[in-house]
Scaffold this motif. Structure first.
Motif, mmCIF file in Angstrom:
data_model
loop_
_atom_site.group_PDB
_atom_site.id
_atom_site.type_symbol
_atom_site.label_atom_id
_atom_site.label_comp_id
_atom_site.label_asym_id
_atom_site.label_seq_id
_atom_site.Cartn_x
_atom_site.Cartn_y
_atom_site.Cartn_z
ATOM 1 N N SER A 267 -5.635 161.982 124.237
ATOM 2 C CA SER A 267 -5.597 163.371 123.813
ATOM 3 C C SER A 267 -6.981 163.829 123.337
ATOM 4 C CB SER A 267 -4.553 163.564 122.710
ATOM 5 O OG SER A 267 -4.422 164.930 122.378
ATOM 6 N N LEU A 268 -7.700 162.941 122.644
ATOM 7 C CA LEU A 268 -9.062 163.282 122.215
ATOM 8 C C LEU A 268 -9.960 163.544 123.426
ATOM 9 C CD1 LEU A 268 -9.627 160.710 119.325
ATOM 10 C CD2 LEU A 268 -9.416 163.186 119.090
ATOM 11 N N ALA A 269 -9.674 162.839 124.505
ATOM 12 C CA ALA A 269 -10.463 163.036 125.717
ATOM 13 C C ALA A 269 -9.970 164.243 126.513
ATOM 14 C CB ALA A 269 -10.435 161.778 126.575
ATOM 15 N N GLY A 270 -8.972 164.946 125.979
ATOM 16 C CA GLY A 270 -8.574 166.220 126.568
ATOM 17 C C GLY A 270 -7.365 166.192 127.474
ATOM 18 N N VAL A 271 -6.639 165.084 127.499
ATOM 19 C CA VAL A 271 -5.481 164.972 128.380
ATOM 20 C C VAL A 271 -4.202 164.979 127.546
ATOM 21 C CG1 VAL A 271 -4.322 163.475 130.056
ATOM 22 C CG2 VAL A 271 -6.802 163.732 130.122
ATOM 23 N N LYS A 272 -3.237 165.793 127.944
ATOM 24 C CA LYS A 272 -1.974 165.837 127.212
ATOM 25 C C LYS A 272 -1.267 164.487 127.346
ATOM 26 C CE LYS A 272 -1.140 170.769 127.736
ATOM 27 N NZ LYS A 272 -0.189 171.806 128.211
ATOM 28 N N ALA A 273 -0.845 163.942 126.213
ATOM 29 C CA ALA A 273 -0.372 162.562 126.216
ATOM 30 C C ALA A 273 0.931 162.400 125.461
ATOM 31 C CB ALA A 273 -1.444 161.664 125.612
ATOM 32 N N MET A 274 1.683 161.397 125.892
ATOM 33 C CA MET A 274 2.994 161.155 125.292
ATOM 34 C C MET A 274 3.291 159.663 125.239
ATOM 35 S SD MET A 274 6.650 162.742 126.551
ATOM 36 C CE MET A 274 7.392 161.526 127.606
ATOM 37 N N THR A 275 4.140 159.279 124.302
ATOM 38 C CA THR A 275 4.705 157.933 124.307
ATOM 39 C C THR A 275 6.184 158.060 124.005
ATOM 40 O OG1 THR A 275 4.553 155.685 123.436
ATOM 41 C CG2 THR A 275 4.174 157.462 121.869
ATOM 42 N N ALA A 276 6.928 157.005 124.285
ATOM 43 C CA ALA A 276 8.363 157.033 124.008
ATOM 44 C C ALA A 276 8.797 155.666 123.539
ATOM 45 C CB ALA A 276 9.140 157.424 125.262
ATOM 46 N N THR A 277 9.751 155.652 122.618
ATOM 47 C CA THR A 277 10.182 154.387 122.046
ATOM 48 C C THR A 277 11.557 154.548 121.420
ATOM 49 O OG1 THR A 277 9.514 152.601 120.557
ATOM 50 C CG2 THR A 277 9.066 154.840 119.803
ATOM 51 N N SER A 278 11.990 153.518 120.708
ATOM 52 C CA SER A 278 13.205 153.604 119.909
ATOM 53 C C SER A 278 12.861 153.125 118.496
ATOM 54 C CB SER A 278 14.310 152.765 120.543
ATOM 55 O OG SER A 278 15.511 152.955 119.829
ATOM 56 N N GLY A 279 13.829 153.121 117.613
ATOM 57 C CA GLY A 279 13.585 152.862 116.192
ATOM 58 C C GLY A 279 12.577 151.771 115.859
ATOM 59 N N PRO A 280 12.769 150.531 116.351
ATOM 60 C CA PRO A 280 11.827 149.474 115.970
ATOM 61 C C PRO A 280 10.392 149.777 116.409
ATOM 62 C CG PRO A 280 13.822 148.530 116.923
ATOM 63 C CD PRO A 280 13.910 150.016 117.124
ATOM 64 N N GLY A 281 10.243 150.322 117.588
ATOM 65 C CA GLY A 281 8.914 150.682 118.074
ATOM 66 C C GLY A 281 8.355 151.878 117.329
ATOM 67 N N PHE A 282 9.252 152.778 116.951
ATOM 68 C CA PHE A 282 8.841 153.966 116.202
ATOM 69 C C PHE A 282 8.263 153.540 114.847
ATOM 70 C CE2 PHE A 282 10.247 158.161 114.116
ATOM 71 C CZ PHE A 282 9.150 158.844 114.595
ATOM 72 N N SER A 283 8.867 152.497 114.267
ATOM 73 C CA SER A 283 8.327 151.967 113.004
ATOM 74 C C SER A 283 6.881 151.525 113.202
ATOM 75 C CB SER A 283 9.160 150.782 112.518
ATOM 76 O OG SER A 283 10.464 151.190 112.176
ATOM 77 N N LEU A 284 6.608 150.850 114.322
ATOM 78 C CA LEU A 284 5.245 150.377 114.582
ATOM 79 C C LEU A 284 4.273 151.534 114.825
ATOM 80 C CD1 LEU A 284 5.689 147.234 116.859
ATOM 81 C CD2 LEU A 284 5.364 147.346 114.402
ATOM 82 N N MET A 285 4.788 152.628 115.325
ATOM 83 C CA MET A 285 3.906 153.763 115.639
ATOM 84 C C MET A 285 3.495 154.557 114.412
ATOM 85 S SD MET A 285 5.520 155.278 119.094
ATOM 86 C CE MET A 285 5.554 154.289 120.589
ATOM 87 N N GLN A 286 4.171 154.317 113.310
ATOM 88 C CA GLN A 286 3.960 155.187 112.144
ATOM 89 C C GLN A 286 2.515 155.194 111.670
ATOM 90 O OE1 GLN A 286 6.080 157.312 111.191
ATOM 91 N NE2 GLN A 286 7.853 156.542 112.305
ATOM 92 N N GLU A 287 1.853 154.043 111.769
ATOM 93 C CA GLU A 287 0.475 153.943 111.298
ATOM 94 C C GLU A 287 -0.426 154.951 112.030
ATOM 95 O OE1 GLU A 287 -1.669 150.694 112.942
ATOM 96 O OE2 GLU A 287 -2.745 150.308 111.083
ATOM 97 N N ASN A 288 -0.410 154.887 113.351
ATOM 98 C CA ASN A 288 -1.272 155.772 114.112
ATOM 99 C C ASN A 288 -0.732 157.203 114.186
ATOM 100 O OD1 ASN A 288 -3.326 153.980 114.575
ATOM 101 N ND2 ASN A 288 -2.452 153.209 116.482
ATOM 102 N N LEU A 289 0.573 157.347 113.948
ATOM 103 C CA LEU A 289 1.139 158.694 113.874
ATOM 104 C C LEU A 289 0.487 159.446 112.709
ATOM 105 C CD1 LEU A 289 3.254 160.783 114.763
ATOM 106 C CD2 LEU A 289 4.896 159.632 113.305
#
Lengths: 194, 380, 280
Positions: free
Chosen positions: B73-95
């Motif tokens: 996204s910083l490089a200008g491209v619209k970006a997405m990820t997808a996960t479920s609860g356990p993975g969402f927990s791991l994403m919280q830091e960078n979120l």
């Protein structure tokens, strides 16, 4: 048709979820109805129990799962024993008599789908397509032309002829069921000729 | 065109419709890690993105996935990820990083039974609070809930639009039922949907102050490699993006990132109301449960019960402006949800004694049925 | 102006309020010098460079330099860099990490970035300690060394960062020290120009934390240790195991041509487009 509910049940690997998708595609994309197809499955890729449901309606569908199925297809004994309790009082029970040896109701429509798949198609995994053909014939829930189109669109390239054959075998088997069993539920409004 | 089936009726799973929505919104980067019941999103992205000059990458974990999404996204491209609860927990830091560095991105959390590994193949709505407060520190966040396959398409487009417009991560809360239900939907032609892009700087690079305040509260965002070299950090920063520990710089920054959301509530908060005009009892629901609720409310109406439905599309920021007048006029409210009462807690918080709030909770991996809601509704 | 002064003027951010956060005598300043000299030698424009750093003393480097910079989260710099590179392959993405940053909290990202062989340049500053948090042992703290969390001596074995990177599949692996500054310039330049994942392990020193606790003296003594212990690869080849005891090699340790991720992904795109072009 306000709301018509179909439940396909059996064990993992019998192709019930694929059958559900095909049925939903036939009714939704080809027949133009509103459809909702859901499934429940365990962590196993093969074995374990498997259940697919298709809700078909002329109106937008709110609750996506079957509440009281109008049709129950049971491809093994366990699913037959479990889900017979959910079936609508006048609902249609279709069982694979290859595996369902204790048929719980005299009104059940028993066809040996798996046996026919082995003997007549030469591929046991085609039992789901045979069952779909029979189910559509017995219920009239989708037109047979739409069903055929949906089957051919979903199956792997090169297996179209075999799948078409399986579908026809299912349709024939349903038509040849003893009348007294089927009389009340069967609707022959659909045929390949329409 | 991304959606080769544009204009056609297709049978899609919720997860597949999310992918089509993302592509239609201009998403061209996806990083993810396999997890039930969100995996189909990765699978469909891996198949679809390279065909439209986009990039799919399967990262080593969800932490990395979220990092890569921010980088893209910083490089200008619209970006997405997808996960479920356990993975969402791991994403919280960078979120949290995406919140504080104001990096647009979309995160899909297909909720399954928790806590921990929980009930992987069954439905839940247990991540409502994780979506709101999962990352540490005070931060604004936008969380949208989907309930149908059509929603999965259109709310995903909306999520990207909000994300770009307000330079913020947007979380889509789906659940196992919505994600795996196949429904017939019509995929719109490109011209039929509104797609928003982040506002980019148009001043000379020397004049660019990357985090400068303005009336919108949203500074223009430059893409890396376009002449506007600036610094991006997870540290609280001054208007130039450099770390600061000065209270006189910290306060305006924090105020701005809250204000950019708060002053646009009307644009962000979405509630779908049904039969609320004369309602005496109200069901507040979201996600797959709102479908059960809709049926229950319609059945109750047929029996002469003046029931209404408020379906929350925007869960956070909680649509208080819409909900308060509704709470004020009804006799009682029922909040059915697939958790121990996460959203009902918020509704009780804003209720302040205006009406009676009842809850209906389920945490066994099955969907609340219309009959259960109906039974409670007629007794309210 | 002296040559280095010109470079400082060209590459450091004027609007950043210096002084920097590093202790007097820290190796990070030498690394910063080597980095801008190397970049200058590559002839790349400032706009063509994205510099991503992690968390820790080395992580602060990104704020001082006039590139597209990201000060990422702890251990995750490579993941941000991966996204940047894939989204805009024309950017040269340089990643600065510390030893704890790259091989402990970011260890998984480090080996997978090497395995994936995306065209990134990873510079790992190894000072054998968590400096910014006050001197706790890291994955590269030697056995027996003292730290604020190994007051009785470290009982864990240390990683060799360069060997780890090589085994994980990096296209290029080099090791230098902040003492051998001109060699460091060359190694970093070579790493930036290398196609594929390149790693430069930079042996540095933390006299404030590691040196003080282990009675190794100040910055000068620790730099002298680097001078005495580092052996050029060419020379090391002729030395016996005993002669290399307590010493380490510097130079380009691995240099090979492997399939680069972005090139491979181009094939994926072509295949996908062929598939999409088929009538459905």
């Amino acid at each position: 048709m306000t709301r018509y509910e179909v439940r396909l049940s059996g064990s993992g690997g019998q192709g019930l979820i694929v059958a559900g998708i095909i049925l939903a595609e036939a009714a939704g994309v080809y027949d133009g109805k509103c459809v909702c197809q859901t499934q429940s499955y365990g962590p196993e890729a093969r074995g374990g129990s498997s259940k697919a449901e298709v809700v078909i309606s002329d109106e937008e569908i709110d609750y996506p799962k079957a509440i009281k199925p109008d049709v129950l297809l049971a491809m093994n004994q366990k699913s037959c024993d479990t889900y017979i309790f959910d079936l609508k009082p006048d609902g249609i029970l279709i069982v694979d008599s290859t595996y369902v040896k204790q048929v719980p109701s005299t009104r059940a429509l028993a066809i040996p789908f798996t046996q026919m798949a082995r003997d007549d198609v030469g591929k046991e995994m085609m039992a789901n397509i045979i069952a779909l053909g029979a189910l559509a014939t017995l219920t009239g829930v989708v037109s047979l032309t739409s069903l055929e189109a949906a089957v051919l669109a979903r199956v792997p390239v090169g297996t179209e002829e075999l799948n078409k054959k399986a579908l026809d075998i299912g349709i024939e088997a349903a038509k040849n069921l003893p009348k007294e069993n089927a009389e009340k539920e069967v609707s022959y409004e659909n045929s390949l000729n329409e | 065109m991304a959606t080769k089936n544009a204009g056609r009726q297709v049978l899609l799973q919720g997860n597949e419709a999310i992918v089509e929505g993302a592509l239609a919104a201009g998403c061209r980067f996806f990083a993810g890690y396999p997890i039930t019941p969100a995996t189909e999103i990765s699978e469909a992205m891996s198949y679809r993105l390279p065909g439209v000059d986009g990039t799919f990458i399967q990262m080593e974990d969800e932490i990395a996935s979220m990092g890569a999404v921010i980088g893209a996204s910083l490089a200008g491209v619209k970006a997405m990820t997808a996960t479920s609860g356990p993975g969402f927990s791991l994403m919280q830091e960078n979120l949290g990083f995406a919140c504080v560095a104001e990096v647009p991105c979309v995160i899909v959390d297909v909720m399954r039974g928790g806590p921990s590994t929980g009930i992987p193949t069954h439905v839940s709505q247990g991540d409502v609070m994780q979506a709101r407060w999962g990352t540490h520190g005070d931060h604004p966040i936008i969380v949208l809930a989907v309930s149908t396959t059509q929603d999965c398409f259109s709310i995903t487009v909306k999520a990207f639009n909000l994300s770009e417009k307000y330079r913020t991560p947007v979380i889509i809360l789906a659940d196992e039922v919505v994600a795996h239900t196949r429904e017939k939907i019509r995929l719109p032609h490109p011209g039929e949907i509104e797609v928003l892009d982040r506002i980019r700087p148009n001043m000379p690079p020397d004049w660019y102050i990357p985090y400068e305040n303005n009336s919108r509260g949203v500074p223009p965002m430059s893409s890396f490699g376009e002449g506007y070299r600036y610094h991006v950090t997870g540290l609280i920063h001054d208007v130039r993006g450099f770390p600061t520990e000065r209270p006189d710089e910290i306060v305006p920054f924090m105020n701005r990132i809250f204000r950019k959301i708060n002053q646009h509530f009307a644009d962000i908060q979405m509630v779908h109301e049904e039969s609320t005009e004369d309602a005496e009892v109200l069901v507040v629901a979201y996600g797959s449960v709102s479908r059960s609720a809709r049926r229950a409310v319609r059945e109750a109406r047929q029996r002469g019960v003046k029931a209404g439905l408020a379906q929350l599309i925007t869960l956070w920021p909680f649509p208080r402006q819409t909900m308060e007048p509704l709470l004020r006029k009804v006799r009682a409210v029922l909040v059915p949800e697939l958790n121990m009462g996460q959203m009902s807690r918020e509704i009780k918080r804003i209720n302040q004694g205006m009406t009676r709030i009842e809850t209906l909770n389920r945490i066994d991996g099955t969907l609340i049925t219309p009959a259960e809601i109906f039974a409670r509704l007629v007794k309210l | 102006m002296a040559e280095d002064t010109k470079l400082v003027y060209k590459y450091l951010r004027h609007d950043k309020k210096f002084p920097h956060v590093w202790c007097p005598g820290c190796g990070n300043g030498i690394l910063l010098g080597a980095l801008i000299r190397a970049i200058d030698r590559t002839g790349l424009e400032k706009d063509e460079i994205a510099l991503v750093s992690g968390i820790g003393c080395s992580g602060r480097l990104s704020v001082y330099v006039d590139f597209n910079t990201v000060h990422a989260t702890h251990g995750r710099a490579l993941t941000f860099a991966t996204g940047i590179k894939l989204a805009k392959p024309k950017l040269h993405v340089i990643v600065i990490m510390g030893d704890g940053d790259a091989t402990s909290i970011g260890g998984n990202h480090f080996i997978h970035a090497a395995r994936r062989n995306l065209n990134l340049t990873a510079i790992v500053v190894n000072n054998n300690i968590y400096g910014m948090t006050g001197g706790q042992y890291s994955p590269t703290t030697p056995y027996g060394a003292l730290s604020t969390t190994s007051l009785y001596g470290n009982i864990e074995q240390a990683f060799s960062i360069a060997e780890l990177a090589g085994m994980a599949g990096a296209s290029m692996v080099a090791r230098g020290t902040v003492y051998h500054a001109s060699l460091l310039d060359e190694l970093i330049e070579k790493a930036i120009l290398k196609r594929g994942f390149s790693v430069v392990e930079v042996i540095s020193h933390c006299h404030t934390q590691y040196g003080r606790k282990n009675k190794l003296g100040g910055a000068v003594e620790m730099l002298r240790w680097q001078k005495d212990s580092a052996v050029r690869l060419e020379k090391a080849r002729s030395l016996s195991q005993e002669e290399m005891e307590g010493k380490f090699t510097i130079g380009v340790l691995v240099d090979r041509d492997l399939p680069v991720y972005t090139q491979e992904y181009r094939k994926v795109r072509e295949a996908a487009k062929k598939m999409m072009a088929r009538p459905s």
